[in-house]
Design a protein around this motif. Structure first.
Motif, mmCIF file in Angstrom:
data_model
loop_
_atom_site.group_PDB
_atom_site.id
_atom_site.type_symbol
_atom_site.label_atom_id
_atom_site.label_comp_id
_atom_site.label_asym_id
_atom_site.label_seq_id
_atom_site.Cartn_x
_atom_site.Cartn_y
_atom_site.Cartn_z
ATOM 1 N N ASN A 223 0.923 -1.275 -0.121
ATOM 2 C CA ASN A 223 -0.132 -0.039 -0.102
ATOM 3 C C ASN A 223 0.901 1.194 -0.054
ATOM 4 O O ASN A 223 0.306 2.051 -0.551
ATOM 5 C CB ASN A 223 -0.865 0.034 1.153
ATOM 6 N N ARG A 224 1.798 1.285 0.889
ATOM 7 C CA ARG A 224 2.883 2.367 0.846
ATOM 8 C C ARG A 224 3.589 2.597 -0.550
ATOM 9 O O ARG A 224 3.657 3.843 -0.916
ATOM 10 C CB ARG A 224 3.754 2.256 1.964
ATOM 11 N N SER A 225 3.804 1.575 -1.048
ATOM 12 C CA SER A 225 4.558 1.730 -2.348
ATOM 13 C C SER A 225 3.533 2.197 -3.449
ATOM 14 O O SER A 225 3.953 3.181 -4.343
ATOM 15 C CB SER A 225 4.965 0.227 -2.863
ATOM 16 N N LYS A 226 2.455 1.826 -3.476
ATOM 17 C CA LYS A 226 1.242 2.379 -4.414
ATOM 18 C C LYS A 226 1.072 3.805 -4.206
ATOM 19 O O LYS A 226 0.733 4.734 -5.181
ATOM 20 C CB LYS A 226 0.087 1.510 -4.328
ATOM 21 N N ASN A 227 1.096 4.038 -2.936
ATOM 22 C CA ASN A 227 0.783 5.833 -2.514
ATOM 23 C C ASN A 227 2.037 6.488 -3.359
ATOM 24 O O ASN A 227 1.962 7.650 -3.639
ATOM 25 C CB ASN A 227 0.751 5.984 -1.212
ATOM 26 N N VAL A 228 3.439 5.914 -3.106
ATOM 27 C CA VAL A 228 4.320 6.683 -3.713
ATOM 28 C C VAL A 228 4.352 6.695 -5.272
ATOM 29 O O VAL A 228 4.634 7.814 -5.785
ATOM 30 C CB VAL A 228 5.808 5.658 -3.218
ATOM 31 N N LEU A 229 3.840 5.740 -5.867
ATOM 32 C CA LEU A 229 3.496 5.606 -7.316
ATOM 33 C C LEU A 229 2.562 6.752 -7.610
ATOM 34 O O LEU A 229 2.694 7.694 -8.662
ATOM 35 C CB LEU A 229 3.101 4.395 -7.892
ATOM 36 N N ARG A 230 1.672 6.766 -6.836
ATOM 37 C CA ARG A 230 0.412 7.914 -7.007
ATOM 38 C C ARG A 230 0.929 9.297 -7.034
ATOM 39 O O ARG A 230 0.470 10.147 -7.656
ATOM 40 C CB ARG A 230 -0.935 7.591 -6.203
ATOM 41 N N SER A 231 1.749 9.483 -5.963
ATOM 42 C CA SER A 231 2.325 10.840 -5.909
ATOM 43 C C SER A 231 3.545 11.101 -6.574
ATOM 44 O O SER A 231 4.145 12.197 -6.153
ATOM 45 C CB SER A 231 2.635 11.011 -4.124
ATOM 46 N N ARG A 232 4.282 10.104 -7.122
ATOM 47 C CA ARG A 232 5.295 10.575 -7.879
ATOM 48 C C ARG A 232 5.229 11.390 -8.938
ATOM 49 O O ARG A 232 4.348 11.412 -10.038
ATOM 50 C CB ARG A 232 5.891 9.406 -8.794
ATOM 51 N N THR A 233 5.936 12.751 -8.942
ATOM 52 C CA THR A 233 5.756 13.749 -10.001
ATOM 53 C C THR A 233 6.984 13.996 -10.767
ATOM 54 O O THR A 233 7.029 14.106 -11.910
ATOM 55 C CB THR A 233 5.313 15.010 -9.291
#
Length: 183
Positions: free
Chosen positions: A79-89
């Motif tokens: 879940n934390r990894s997927k959050n990082v992907l979503r917030s990666r800019t």
């Protein structure tokens, strides 16, 4: 490993720092493999694992069954990894000083070859499903057994073997095709 995890979990929930440390060490490699499988970036994976471990340790009392610890932890990492992907800019660039430095004294040509191989492997891993990446990294990079991976990811052992077989076959095909193109 499950008896040891059960013992460590009980001690860790009672506040034993040595048990917490051992519990983290036992699962650190698998957590990193899962984070790397999702993010595809070693630096981000390290950050995710650190963040996930802190979050998990703060909620250690939520774990009711010792055999559920690894799947619970891996889900937090996922879940934390997927959050990082979503917030990666913006992707972080390697500082020029770090790129120019050669800590082991290797040549620039050798460093470039290693970087090329690492990039090809990342490209190959990116062609796999998330589960295949998790399985192949946990097994081949961290040395976990099929049974342990299955328990950690909530998959039957036979399914883990199937994912590992298919992941390796896909990687061989992908990397073989790239090397034939260069030859």
């Amino acid at each position: 490993m499950s008896e040891e995890v059960a013992h460590l979990l009980g001690r860790a929930q009672c506040g034993d720092p040595a048990a917490v440390e051992r519990l983290v060490r036992l699962h650190l490699g698998a957590a990193y493999a899962v984070a790397l499988a999702v993010t595809g970036d070693p630096t981000e994976a390290e950050d995710v694992v650190q963040d996930a471990m802190v979050a998990a340790l703060a909620r250690l009392g939520d774990v009711r069954r010792p055999e559920g610890f690894a799947p619970w932890l891996m889900q937090i990492v996922r879940n934390r990894s997927k959050n990082v992907l979503r917030s990666r800019t913006v992707r972080a660039a390697l500082p020029l000083e770090a790129a120019a430095a050669s800590p082991d004294g290797s040549s620039p040509a050798r460093d470039a070859e290693r970087a090329d191989l690492r990039d090809r492997l990342r490209e190959g891993l990116a062609t796999l499903t998330e589960t295949q990446r998790e399985v192949v990294l946990m097994h081949d990079m961290e040395g976990w057994k099929h049974r342990e991976i299955g328990a950690a990811l909530g998959l039957p052992e036979g399914t883990v073997r199937h994912h590992l077989f298919n992941a390796r076959r896909s990687l061989r095909a992908f990397l073989g095709a790239l090397f034939r193109e260069d030859g």
